[in-house]
Design a protein around this motif. Structure first.
Motif, PDB file in Angstrom:
ATOM      1  N   LEU A   1       0.833  -1.199   0.000  1.00 63.34           N
ATOM      2  CA  LEU A   1       0.000   0.000   0.000  1.00 63.34           C
ATOM      3  C   LEU A   1       0.870   1.251   0.000  1.00 63.34           C
ATOM      4  O   LEU A   1       0.606   2.206  -0.745  1.00 63.34           O
ATOM      5  CB  LEU A   1      -0.927  -0.021   1.215  1.00 63.34           C
ATOM      6  N   GLN A   2       1.919   1.252   0.829  1.00 65.05           N
ATOM      7  CA  GLN A   2       2.805   2.406   0.889  1.00 65.05           C
ATOM      8  C   GLN A   2       3.552   2.608  -0.430  1.00 65.05           C
ATOM      9  O   GLN A   2       3.769   3.745  -0.874  1.00 65.05           O
ATOM     10  CB  GLN A   2       3.806   2.243   2.035  1.00 65.05           C
ATOM     11  N   ILE A   3       3.952   1.516  -1.057  1.00 69.30           N
ATOM     12  CA  ILE A   3       4.613   1.613  -2.359  1.00 69.30           C
ATOM     13  C   ILE A   3       3.663   2.217  -3.385  1.00 69.30           C
ATOM     14  O   ILE A   3       4.059   3.067  -4.195  1.00 69.30           O
ATOM     15  CB  ILE A   3       5.111   0.227  -2.811  1.00 69.30           C
ATOM     16  N   GLY A   4       2.401   1.799  -3.343  1.00 66.23           N
ATOM     17  CA  GLY A   4       1.416   2.347  -4.270  1.00 66.23           C
ATOM     18  C   GLY A   4       1.186   3.837  -4.047  1.00 66.23           C
ATOM     19  O   GLY A   4       1.109   4.622  -4.999  1.00 66.23           O
ATOM     20  N   ILE A   5       1.096   4.235  -2.779  1.00 65.79           N
ATOM     21  CA  ILE A   5       0.894   5.656  -2.456  1.00 65.79           C
ATOM     22  C   ILE A   5       2.100   6.481  -2.903  1.00 65.79           C
ATOM     23  O   ILE A   5       1.962   7.540  -3.528  1.00 65.79           O
ATOM     24  CB  ILE A   5       0.652   5.831  -0.945  1.00 65.79           C
ATOM     25  N   ALA A   6       3.297   6.001  -2.579  1.00 66.30           N
ATOM     26  CA  ALA A   6       4.514   6.727  -2.951  1.00 66.30           C
ATOM     27  C   ALA A   6       4.662   6.834  -4.461  1.00 66.30           C
ATOM     28  O   ALA A   6       5.037   7.892  -4.995  1.00 66.30           O
ATOM     29  CB  ALA A   6       5.728   6.033  -2.340  1.00 66.30           C
ATOM     30  N   THR A   7       4.365   5.755  -5.170  1.00 68.61           N
ATOM     31  CA  THR A   7       4.485   5.764  -6.628  1.00 68.61           C
ATOM     32  C   THR A   7       3.508   6.745  -7.253  1.00 68.61           C
ATOM     33  O   THR A   7       3.856   7.512  -8.167  1.00 68.61           O
ATOM     34  CB  THR A   7       4.256   4.355  -7.190  1.00 68.61           C
TER      35      THR A   7
ATOM     36  N   ALA B   1       2.125   9.420  -5.850  1.00 67.65           N
ATOM     37  CA  ALA B   1       2.534  10.790  -5.528  1.00 67.65           C
ATOM     38  C   ALA B   1       3.753  11.208  -6.347  1.00 67.65           C
ATOM     39  O   ALA B   1       3.825  12.345  -6.836  1.00 67.65           O
ATOM     40  CB  ALA B   1       2.832  10.905  -4.034  1.00 67.65           C
ATOM     41  N   ALA B   2       4.713  10.298  -6.511  1.00 70.51           N
ATOM     42  CA  ALA B   2       5.924  10.633  -7.259  1.00 70.51           C
ATOM     43  C   ALA B   2       5.619  10.872  -8.731  1.00 70.51           C
ATOM     44  O   ALA B   2       6.138  11.824  -9.345  1.00 70.51           O
ATOM     45  CB  ALA B   2       6.948   9.513  -7.108  1.00 70.51           C
ATOM     46  N   LEU B   3       4.779  10.047  -9.326  1.00 69.40           N
ATOM     47  CA  LEU B   3       4.425  10.232 -10.733  1.00 69.40           C
ATOM     48  C   LEU B   3       3.612  11.509 -10.931  1.00 69.40           C
ATOM     49  O   LEU B   3       3.781  12.209 -11.946  1.00 69.40           O
ATOM     50  CB  LEU B   3       3.654   9.018 -11.252  1.00 69.40           C
ATOM     51  N   PHE B   4       2.744  11.822  -9.987  1.00 67.39           N
ATOM     52  CA  PHE B   4       1.978  13.071 -10.065  1.00 67.39           C
ATOM     53  C   PHE B   4       2.930  14.272 -10.011  1.00 67.39           C
ATOM     54  O   PHE B   4       2.815  15.214 -10.807  1.00 67.39           O
ATOM     55  CB  PHE B   4       0.973  13.151  -8.924  1.00 67.39           C
ATOM     56  N   ALA B   5       3.879  14.239  -9.068  1.00 64.38           N
ATOM     57  CA  ALA B   5       4.835  15.334  -8.950  1.00 64.38           C
ATOM     58  C   ALA B   5       5.711  15.435 -10.193  1.00 64.38           C
ATOM     59  O   ALA B   5       6.016  16.534 -10.670  1.00 64.38           O
ATOM     60  CB  ALA B   5       5.699  15.133  -7.700  1.00 64.38           C
ATOM     61  N   GLU B   6       6.120  14.288 -10.727  1.00 63.33           N
ATOM     62  CA  GLU B   6       6.937  14.276 -11.940  1.00 63.33           C
ATOM     63  C   GLU B   6       6.171  14.888 -13.111  1.00 63.33           C
ATOM     64  O   GLU B   6       6.708  15.724 -13.857  1.00 63.33           O
ATOM     65  CB  GLU B   6       7.339  12.833 -12.264  1.00 63.33           C
ATOM     66  N   ALA B   7       4.917  14.489 -13.289  1.00 65.10           N
ATOM     67  CA  ALA B   7       4.102  15.029 -14.383  1.00 65.10           C
ATOM     68  C   ALA B   7       3.874  16.527 -14.222  1.00 65.10           C
ATOM     69  O   ALA B   7       3.930  17.289 -15.199  1.00 65.10           O
ATOM     70  CB  ALA B   7       2.770  14.293 -14.442  1.00 65.10           C
ATOM     71  N   PHE B   8       3.624  16.958 -12.999  1.00 64.97           N
ATOM     72  CA  PHE B   8       3.397  18.383 -12.737  1.00 64.97           C
ATOM     73  C   PHE B   8       4.629  19.209 -13.102  1.00 64.97           C
ATOM     74  O   PHE B   8       4.526  20.247 -13.777  1.00 64.97           O
ATOM     75  CB  PHE B   8       3.043  18.589 -11.266  1.00 64.97           C
ATOM     76  N   MET B   9       5.811  18.759 -12.694  1.00 66.93           N
ATOM     77  CA  MET B   9       7.024  19.508 -12.975  1.00 66.93           C
ATOM     78  C   MET B   9       7.383  19.455 -14.461  1.00 66.93           C
ATOM     79  O   MET B   9       7.867  20.447 -15.025  1.00 66.93           O
ATOM     80  CB  MET B   9       8.183  18.976 -12.128  1.00 66.93           C
TER      81      MET B   9
ATOM     82  N   LEU C   1       5.972  14.545 -21.498  1.00 73.02           N
ATOM     83  CA  LEU C   1       5.578  13.707 -20.370  1.00 73.02           C
ATOM     84  C   LEU C   1       5.925  12.243 -20.588  1.00 73.02           C
ATOM     85  O   LEU C   1       6.456  11.582 -19.705  1.00 73.02           O
ATOM     86  CB  LEU C   1       4.077  13.856 -20.114  1.00 73.02           C
ATOM     87  N   GLY C   2       5.602  11.718 -21.769  1.00 70.13           N
ATOM     88  CA  GLY C   2       5.782  10.297 -22.010  1.00 70.13           C
ATOM     89  C   GLY C   2       7.220   9.850 -21.872  1.00 70.13           C
ATOM     90  O   GLY C   2       7.502   8.797 -21.281  1.00 70.13           O
ATOM     91  N   LEU C   3       8.149  10.639 -22.394  1.00 72.00           N
ATOM     92  CA  LEU C   3       9.559  10.256 -22.368  1.00 72.00           C
ATOM     93  C   LEU C   3      10.079  10.150 -20.944  1.00 72.00           C
ATOM     94  O   LEU C   3      10.730   9.164 -20.569  1.00 72.00           O
ATOM     95  CB  LEU C   3      10.380  11.286 -23.158  1.00 72.00           C
ATOM     96  N   PHE C   4       9.795  11.150 -20.119  1.00 76.96           N
ATOM     97  CA  PHE C   4      10.371  11.195 -18.770  1.00 76.96           C
ATOM     98  C   PHE C   4       9.558  10.398 -17.753  1.00 76.96           C
ATOM     99  O   PHE C   4      10.123   9.836 -16.823  1.00 76.96           O
ATOM    100  CB  PHE C   4      10.521  12.646 -18.320  1.00 76.96           C
TER     101      PHE C   4
ATOM    102  N   ALA D   1      11.418   8.075 -11.341  1.00 77.64           N
ATOM    103  CA  ALA D   1      10.526   8.514 -10.265  1.00 77.64           C
ATOM    104  C   ALA D   1       9.982   7.329  -9.486  1.00 77.64           C
ATOM    105  O   ALA D   1       9.800   7.406  -8.260  1.00 77.64           O
ATOM    106  CB  ALA D   1       9.370   9.343 -10.843  1.00 77.64           C
ATOM    107  N   ILE D   2       9.752   6.225 -10.172  1.00 79.03           N
ATOM    108  CA  ILE D   2       9.222   5.029  -9.499  1.00 79.03           C
ATOM    109  C   ILE D   2      10.276   4.437  -8.569  1.00 79.03           C
ATOM    110  O   ILE D   2       9.963   4.003  -7.447  1.00 79.03           O
ATOM    111  CB  ILE D   2       8.745   3.997 -10.534  1.00 79.03           C
ATOM    112  N   VAL D   3      11.528   4.409  -9.007  1.00 79.00           N
ATOM    113  CA  VAL D   3      12.604   3.907  -8.143  1.00 79.00           C
ATOM    114  C   VAL D   3      12.701   4.754  -6.881  1.00 79.00           C
ATOM    115  O   VAL D   3      12.803   4.227  -5.760  1.00 79.00           O
ATOM    116  CB  VAL D   3      13.947   3.896  -8.899  1.00 79.00           C
ATOM    117  N   THR D   4      12.658   6.073  -7.042  1.00 79.35           N
ATOM    118  CA  THR D   4      12.687   6.963  -5.879  1.00 79.35           C
ATOM    119  C   THR D   4      11.517   6.676  -4.947  1.00 79.35           C
ATOM    120  O   THR D   4      11.680   6.619  -3.723  1.00 79.35           O
ATOM    121  CB  THR D   4      12.645   8.436  -6.334  1.00 79.35           C
ATOM    122  N   ALA D   5      10.331   6.492  -5.516  1.00 81.36           N
ATOM    123  CA  ALA D   5       9.138   6.224  -4.711  1.00 81.36           C
ATOM    124  C   ALA D   5       9.272   4.917  -3.939  1.00 81.36           C
ATOM    125  O   ALA D   5       8.928   4.846  -2.746  1.00 81.36           O
ATOM    126  CB  ALA D   5       7.903   6.182  -5.615  1.00 81.36           C
TER     127      ALA D   5
END
Length: 339
Positions: free
Chosen positions: A43-49, A51-59, A67-70, A76-80
């Motif tokens: 569950l925590q991995i899912g939440i972190a992933t 949030a990280a993908l949302f932040a990545e897309a926003f930036m 968006l697709g390339l990055f 971002a998933i590894v960081t999450a």
């Protein structure tokens, strides 16, 4: 005789391919984690992933980057995943989100994005959260916690008040606290005799999580995703310092095996100090970086105010990376020494 044209060696290497293999190497540790504590870590991995993908897309959208390339490179998933595995498995959902957002937005993109960040984003997230929310970051459940997924879901989303009662000290924290309160009367041997906390040699259950990280890290080395320099340096830094103090006073200091297989030592050795962006790039530099980070992590563990010092040690050594790389550059091919 058959003649061919160069290049003679060709490797199918891409950021996405590397990141996918790092994620695969984390799976054994995640599997043991789930076996010991239940599905809360998933569950925590899912939440972190998320949030990280949302932040990545926003930036990326803010910086007008594709968006697709990055988003598809997996960084971002590894960081999450590293954030989720470094944080307590029953931490409230918003704490994981805060860590993931800070890692991606501040530690990664405000420094220029992938390949430009001087600090490890996952360790920045951990350091920020443990300084800001020390009580929540210290609530680690015992490995024999008998709760179903519904109860864990309630704990993560804050609808159950039982987290404080169900939390226990980590082996590192328990050892440090017991020795401090004993004021010399308690010894390491007497403290670790508590099998409910310390299990076989480094913490009940946690030694198997560390072993799984070790196996995953060795697989990455075998696949040539990481080199041996930084992990060996990190493990040696902890082992040498722990071994020297243990031989000097075994009643006050735990043996090297305890420190290597407790806390985030193995996760740090194979998945944190091997970060190709925030770590050193030269072979000798990687050894120095890893050794210094391991020794400093041990010093923080034993003499500092935090039970584990991997995150702070790595971040402090990240500051030294340019200097270490500068003085460990190998000579130019064909020359005997650096010019």
């Amino acid at each position: 005789m058959v003649f061919t044209t160069p290049p003679y060696l060709s490797q199918n290497v891409s950021v996405q391919r590397v990141m996918l293999q790092v994620l695969a190497a984390l799976l054994p540790g995640i599997a043991v984690y789930v076996w010991l504590l239940g599905p809360a870590v998933l569950l925590q991995i899912g939440i972190a992933t998320t949030a990280a993908l949302f932040a990545e897309a926003f930036m990326l959208k803010l910086l007008s980057k594709p968006l697709g390339l990055f988003l598809g490179d997996g960084s971002a998933i590894v960081t999450a995943w590293l954030i989720a595995l470094a944080f307590p498995p029953l931490a409230p959902w918003w704490l994981i989100v805060v860590g993931a957002l800070f890692a991606i937005i501040v530690a990664k993109h405000l420094y220029g994005g992938l390949g430009q960040n001087p600090f490890n984003p996952a360790m920045i997230a951990f350091a920020v959260c443990i300084v800001s929310f020390p009580a929540l970051m210290s609530q680690w459940p015992p490995v024999d916690l008998n709760t179903g997924f519904a109860e864990q879901l309630a704990l993560v989303f804050g609808s159950s008040p039982r987290l404080d009662a169900m939390s226990g000290a980590t082996p590192l924290d328990a050892l440090k606290t017991a020795l401090k309160l004993g004021e010399g009367s308690a010894s390491v041997a007497s403290v670790v005799a508590d099998a409910s906390t310390f299990g076989y040699f480094a913490g009940k259950g946690w030694e198997w999580v560390a072993t799984a990280y070790l196996l995953g890290g060795l697989w990455l080395w075998q696949r040539k995703i990481i080199s041996w320099h930084a992990p060996l340096g990190f493990i040696t830094g902890i082992a040498l310092l722990a071994g020297a103090l243990w031989l000097w006073n075994p009643g006050q200091f735990a043996n090297p095996l305890f420190h290597l297989f407790s806390g985030g030592a193995m996760l740090g050795a194979f998945f944190i100090v091997t970060d190709p962006v925030s770590g050193c790039t030269t072979p000798r530099g990687k050894l120095i970086f890893g050794f210094s980070a391991g020794a400093l992590a041990y010093v923080i563990r034993v003499f500092g105010g935090y039970p584990d010092g991997v995150a702070f040690a790595v971040l402090l050594l990240n500051i030294c990376v340019p200097l270490i790389d500068l003085y460990t550059q190998p000579p130019i091919f064909g020359m005997k020494s650096k010019q």
